[in-house]
Design an enzyme around this catalytic site. Structure first.
Site, mmCIF file in Angstrom:
data_model
loop_
_atom_site.group_PDB
_atom_site.id
_atom_site.type_symbol
_atom_site.label_atom_id
_atom_site.label_comp_id
_atom_site.label_asym_id
_atom_site.label_seq_id
_atom_site.Cartn_x
_atom_site.Cartn_y
_atom_site.Cartn_z
ATOM 1 C CB ILE A 2 -0.916 0.028 1.244
ATOM 2 C CG1 ILE A 2 -1.608 -1.318 1.448
ATOM 3 C CG2 ILE A 2 -1.956 1.152 1.122
ATOM 4 C CD1 ILE A 2 -2.211 -1.483 2.843
ATOM 5 C CG ASN B 284 -3.957 5.832 -0.794
ATOM 6 O OD1 ASN B 284 -5.092 6.287 -0.900
ATOM 7 N ND2 ASN B 284 -3.080 6.336 0.069
ATOM 8 C CE1 TYR C 134 -5.313 14.179 -7.476
ATOM 9 C CE2 TYR C 134 -7.478 15.006 -8.131
ATOM 10 C CZ TYR C 134 -6.693 14.154 -7.369
ATOM 11 O OH TYR C 134 -7.304 13.272 -6.502
ATOM 12 C CE LYS D 47 -5.454 10.706 -8.486
ATOM 13 N NZ LYS D 47 -4.893 9.524 -7.783
ATOM 14 C CB THR E 90 -7.654 13.660 3.415
ATOM 15 O OG1 THR E 90 -7.818 14.266 2.120
ATOM 16 C CG2 THR E 90 -8.335 12.298 3.436
#
Length: 250
Positions: free
Chosen positions: A6, A87, A154, A158, A191
């Site tokens: 991870i 992640n 970004y 993605k 977050t």
């Protein structure tokens, strides 16, 4: 033994996923620049084996060697499953592209796209002869499907990650022991990344007020809640190549 690799486990979603996977019979390789104090604290009591791998994912040339050292510590014969969860991510830089520094653009693409691709490449190569359930979950974003003012790096990264997932699945179709890869958009999570977005100047991010309202109106998902859905994906029997949005699971 179930093995989980991870990235981005020092905080946020990566930390929450690792915490949920802390069970007897699981071995976690947690890749991040900084170690999570929560993971360190609970590792001894959980019955799981947890290793922190200190690594900077902008150092793409060293990723394959790092993955090789991880696979050296995996018992191939005893492995029931081996999972890579890509992640780690960054939204920086947030600004129209002409205002973005070169080094920030390069770091964004390195962390959000190049590192997951190189990690997946090494994972597939090193795991190809292992007869176990082998999966890759790429943590993507709804930003990979629509443009946002100020998020050009970004959004592009993605979108690339989603298409890379589909290409990987296509390449694995005729393999004897395939790796099943999917891309998962986890929604808007409460977050530090969201705090960073809310602190942006509106001239650099036109959707600022909308994202502030997400927080004020309690619309953000907790990392723990999203981690629950990631584990649901791990338990599901997908074929590979799916681009999954969290809304499809709720």
């Amino acid at each position: 033994m179930n093995y989980y690799i991870i990235t981005g486990t020092s905080r946020g979603l990566g930390e929450a996923i690792a915490l949920r996977l802390m069970e007897p019979g699981n071995h976690l390789f947690c890749i991040s620049r900084n170690e999570s104090s929560k993971l360190t604290e609970l590792a001894g009591r959980s019955g799981a084996s947890v290793e922190h791998i200190p690594f900077d994912l902008t150092n793409g040339a060293a990723i394959s060697g790092m993955m090789a050292s991880i696979f050296d510590r995996i018992d191939h014969a005893a492995a029931k499953s081996i999972v890579l969860i890509n992640n780690a991510g960054t939204v920086t830089p947030i600004a129209p592209i002409e205002r973005c520094a070169d080094d920030e653009i390069i770091a964004n693409i390195a962390i959000n796209l190049t590192a997951p691709i190189v990690l997946a490449s090494a994972f597939i190569d090193l795991a190809q002869s292992i007869q176990a359930d082998k999966r890759i979950i790429n943590i993507s974003s709804g930003a990979g499907k629509k443009p946002y003012f100020g998020w050009s790096s970004y959004c592009s990264a993605k979108a690339g990650l989603d298409l890379f997932t589909r290409c990987t699945a296509l390449e694995q179709e005729e393999k004897a022991f395939p790796v099943r890869a999917i891309s998962f958009a986890p929604g808007i999570i409460d977050t530090e990344m969201q705090a960073q977005i809310r602190a942006t100047n509106v001239d650099n991010f036109k959707d600022l007020e909308r994202f502030i309202s997400f927080k004020e109106e309690g619309m953000l998902l907790s990392p723990e809640e999203v981690a629950h859905y990631v584990l649901r994906l791990l338990e599901s029997d997908y074929s590979g190549g799916e681009i999954v949005d969290i809304k499809q699971l709720q």
